[in-house]
Design a protein around this motif. Structure first.
Motif, PDB file in Angstrom:
ATOM      1  N   UNK A 175       9.432   8.781   7.259  1.00 36.02           N
ATOM      2  CA  UNK A 175       8.007   9.001   7.483  1.00 36.02           C
ATOM      3  C   UNK A 175       7.495   7.926   8.431  1.00 36.02           C
ATOM      4  N   UNK A 176       6.912   8.355   9.535  1.00 37.10           N
ATOM      5  CA  UNK A 176       6.332   7.411  10.492  1.00 37.10           C
ATOM      6  C   UNK A 176       4.867   7.213  10.136  1.00 37.10           C
ATOM      7  N   UNK A 177       4.570   6.087   9.530  1.00 41.70           N
ATOM      8  CA  UNK A 177       3.224   5.865   8.994  1.00 41.70           C
ATOM      9  C   UNK A 177       2.166   5.812  10.085  1.00 41.70           C
ATOM     10  N   UNK A 178       2.460   5.127  11.184  1.00 39.07           N
ATOM     11  CA  UNK A 178       1.457   5.006  12.246  1.00 39.07           C
ATOM     12  C   UNK A 178       1.179   6.358  12.893  1.00 39.07           C
ATOM     13  N   UNK A 179       2.235   7.110  13.203  1.00 42.01           N
ATOM     14  CA  UNK A 179       2.053   8.416  13.841  1.00 42.01           C
ATOM     15  C   UNK A 179       1.372   9.400  12.900  1.00 42.01           C
ATOM     16  N   UNK A 180       1.768   9.357  11.612  1.00 41.16           N
ATOM     17  CA  UNK A 180       1.163  10.277  10.642  1.00 41.16           C
ATOM     18  C   UNK A 180      -0.331  10.013  10.507  1.00 41.16           C
ATOM     19  N   UNK A 181      -0.693   8.731  10.451  1.00 43.68           N
ATOM     20  CA  UNK A 181      -2.116   8.395  10.365  1.00 43.68           C
ATOM     21  C   UNK A 181      -2.850   8.821  11.632  1.00 43.68           C
ATOM     22  N   UNK A 182      -2.198   8.642  12.784  1.00 43.20           N
ATOM     23  CA  UNK A 182      -2.824   9.050  14.039  1.00 43.20           C
ATOM     24  C   UNK A 182      -3.031  10.554  14.117  1.00 43.20           C
ATOM     25  N   UNK A 183      -2.043  11.325  13.664  1.00 42.60           N
ATOM     26  CA  UNK A 183      -2.190  12.788  13.680  1.00 42.60           C
ATOM     27  C   UNK A 183      -3.325  13.234  12.765  1.00 42.60           C
ATOM     28  N   UNK A 217       0.824  -1.213   0.000  1.00 39.91           N
ATOM     29  CA  UNK A 217       0.000   0.000   0.000  1.00 39.91           C
ATOM     30  C   UNK A 217       0.856   1.259   0.000  1.00 39.91           C
ATOM     31  N   UNK A 218       1.894   1.281   0.851  1.00 39.78           N
ATOM     32  CA  UNK A 218       2.757   2.467   0.922  1.00 39.78           C
ATOM     33  C   UNK A 218       3.541   2.664  -0.364  1.00 39.78           C
ATOM     34  N   UNK A 219       4.107   1.589  -0.878  1.00 36.95           N
ATOM     35  CA  UNK A 219       4.881   1.704  -2.109  1.00 36.95           C
ATOM     36  C   UNK A 219       4.031   2.141  -3.289  1.00 36.95           C
ATOM     37  N   UNK A 220       2.836   1.572  -3.407  1.00 36.44           N
ATOM     38  CA  UNK A 220       1.934   1.954  -4.497  1.00 36.44           C
ATOM     39  C   UNK A 220       1.546   3.426  -4.405  1.00 36.44           C
ATOM     40  N   UNK A 247      11.806   3.511   0.336  1.00 38.62           N
ATOM     41  CA  UNK A 247      11.807   2.255   1.088  1.00 38.62           C
ATOM     42  C   UNK A 247      10.478   2.137   1.814  1.00 38.62           C
ATOM     43  N   UNK A 248       9.657   1.193   1.357  1.00 41.30           N
ATOM     44  CA  UNK A 248       8.307   1.027   1.909  1.00 41.30           C
ATOM     45  C   UNK A 248       8.075  -0.432   2.271  1.00 41.30           C
ATOM     46  N   UNK A 249       8.935  -0.959   3.121  1.00 43.73           N
ATOM     47  CA  UNK A 249       8.811  -2.350   3.549  1.00 43.73           C
ATOM     48  C   UNK A 249       7.789  -2.470   4.681  1.00 43.73           C
ATOM     49  N   UNK A 250       7.441  -3.704   5.012  1.00 47.81           N
ATOM     50  CA  UNK A 250       6.439  -3.938   6.048  1.00 47.81           C
ATOM     51  C   UNK A 250       7.032  -3.908   7.458  1.00 47.81           C
TER      52      UNK A 250
END
Length: 357
Positions: free
Chosen positions: A259-267, A150-153, A213-216
Motif C-alpha cells: 500500500x502506497x500511503x502517500x499516493x493513496x492519500x493523494x488519490x 498511525x498506520x499500524x494503529x 508492516x507499517x514502519x516510518x
C-alpha cells in the motif's frame, strides 16, 4: 544505520531491545500496597500483644516480676522482630504452648509481611515467566504488526473491527513507551528492531498467519519484509510504503500486497475535490465497522452457476485462483464454488476472510 526506523532514533534512552511485554493486569498503587502491609503488620502486632496480655500470668519480667500491658506490647515487638532480649520470658506451660502454637506462626507471618516486597518481586517475576511461556505455547495463526504509529494503529483497528481478538495481535516497535501504550490497550508487545530476526522470533512470527508492516521508512520496510519472509514462507505479508517507486522492491522482497500511503492519500484528495460525495463513500469503505464495508467471502452453494449480478450482495470483483476479475468481466460469470467474492455490504453484515464468527 539506514535500516533503522526513525522511531528507533527518537526513542533514545527508552530504547530496549528484544523484550516481550504482555498486557499488565490491574494492580494497586505502590503507596496503597505499602499501606496494606503496614496495616497487616500492625494487626499481627496487636494480635500477639493480646495473646500475651491474656496469659500475662504465665510470663515473668526479670525487672519486677510482673507483666503489664506495656510489657506485653514490648514482648510482642521484640518477639515478632526475632530480637528476643530474654528479659521477659514465658514460664508456665500454657504460655509456652501459646508461643509454640500461636506466637511462632505469627512471627513467621510478620517476617513475610516485612519482606513482602522482595517476595512479591520474585513471585511477579515467576508469574510473568509462566505467563510468557503459556502465551508462547498457545499462540497460533496470529497477526504481527510492525510499527504502532498511525498506520499500524489504523490497521489494527480495522482488523479488530472485523472480529480479530486482541490476544491474537503482537506488536513490534523499537520504543518502550509505544509498547507500554500498546500494553495498556490490551496488546502484547515486543520491544526491538524488527529488521533483526531474533526480535521477530520473539513475536513468534514463524507461527503467524499474517504480518502488517507499517514502519516510518521505506528502507526499513524492505528489510523487515525480507526478514519476515525468510522466517515464515506461508504468512500473508502486507506492507506500507511512502513512495510508489519503492512498491516493486517490497513485492520482490516477499510482500503479498503493498500500500502506497502517500499516493493513496493523494488519490483520495483528488477524488474528494472532483466529488466530495464520492470521496466520502471511499472514506466510509476504508473505515471498517461503520456504514459500508468491503469484505471478501466465499461463494455460497446457492450462488454456484449464477451470474455476478444475481448474488444477494453488491459484488465488485471475483477472485478466481490468482486472477482478480471485475464484476463486468464476461469470465466472472457463472460463479464457481472455489471463487471468492469482493463485496460491499452494510457494516457487520458479513464476516471477513479468516476472522472468527
Amino acid at each position: 544505520m539506514p535500516g533503522h526506523d526513525a522511531m528507533a532514533r527518537q526513542a533514545g534512552e527508552h530504547l530496549i531491545t528484544r523484550r516481550v511485554m504482555l498486557p499488565r493486569r490491574v494492580v494497586d498503587r505502590p503507596m496503597r500496597q505499602v499501606a496494606k502491609r503496614i496495616l497487616m503488620a500492625l494487626a499481627v502486632l496487636i494480635l500477639t500483644t493480646l495473646i500475651v496480655w491474656i496469659d500475662r500470668e504465665g510470663y515473668h519480667d526479670n525487672a519486677n516480676g510482673r507483666v503489664d500491658f506495656l510489657d506485653a506490647v514490648y514482648y510482642a515487638t521484640v518477639t515478632l522482630s526475632t530480637t528476643g532480649y530474654g528479659d521477659i520470658v514465658p514460664y508456665s506451660d500454657s504460655a509456652r504452648l501459646t508461643n509454640i502454637l500461636l506466637v511462632t506462626p505469627l512471627r513467621v507471618l510478620f517476617l513475610i509481611i516485612l519482606v513482602g516486597t522482595t517476595l512479591e518481586v520474585l513471585t511477579e517475576r515467576t508469574r510473568e515467566e509462566w505467563r510468557l511461556n503459556r502465551w508462547k505455547a498457545q499462540l497460533r495463526e496470529h497477526t504481527v504488526v510492525i510499527g504502532f504509529g498511525t498506520k499500524g494503529r489504523s490497521a489494527i483497528q480495522t482488523l479488530c473491527a472485523t472480529g480479530l481478538k486482541k490476544d491474537q495481535v503482537v506488536i513490534v516497535d523499537p520504543s518502550a513507551k509505544v509498547i507500554e501504550t500498546a500494553n495498556a490497550e490490551g496488546f502484547v508487545g515486543v520491544i526491538g528492531d524488527a529488521t533483526r530476526s531474533d526480535v521477530l522470533l520473539r513475536a513468534e512470527l514463524q507461527k503467524a498467519r499474517q504480518v502488517v508492516i507499517a514502519t516510518q521508512r521505506d528502507d526499513t520496510a524492505v528489510l523487515v519484509t525480507l526478514t519476515a519472509r525468510q522466517l515464515n514462507r506461508g504468512a500473508k505479508i502486507v506492507a506500507a510504503v511512502r513512495e510508489e517507486e519503492n512498491a516493486p522492491l517490497l513485492r520482490q522482497s516477499g510482500a503479498d500486497a503493498v500500500i502506497t500511503s502517500a499516493s493513496a492519500a493523494g488519490r483520495l484528495l483528488g477524488l474528494s475535490v472532483l466529488s466530495p460525495s464520492a470521496g466520502a463513500v471511499m472514506e466510509d469503505l476504508i473505515q471498517q465497522g461503520s456504514g459500508l464495508d468491503m469484505v471478501e467471502r466465499p461463494v455460497k452453494k446457492s450462488e454456484v452457476g449464477r451470474g455476478v449480478r444475481e448474488t444477494e450482495d453488491l459484488v465488485v470483483s471475483v477472485l478466481r485462483g490468482h486472477r482478480l476479475l471485475a464484476y463486468d468481466d464476461a469470465k466472472a460469470s457463472p460463479l464457481q464454488l472455489t471463487d471468492r467474492l469482493i463485496t460491499i455490504v452494510r457494516a457487520g453484515g458479513a464476516q471477513v476472510e479468516g476472522q472468527p464468527e
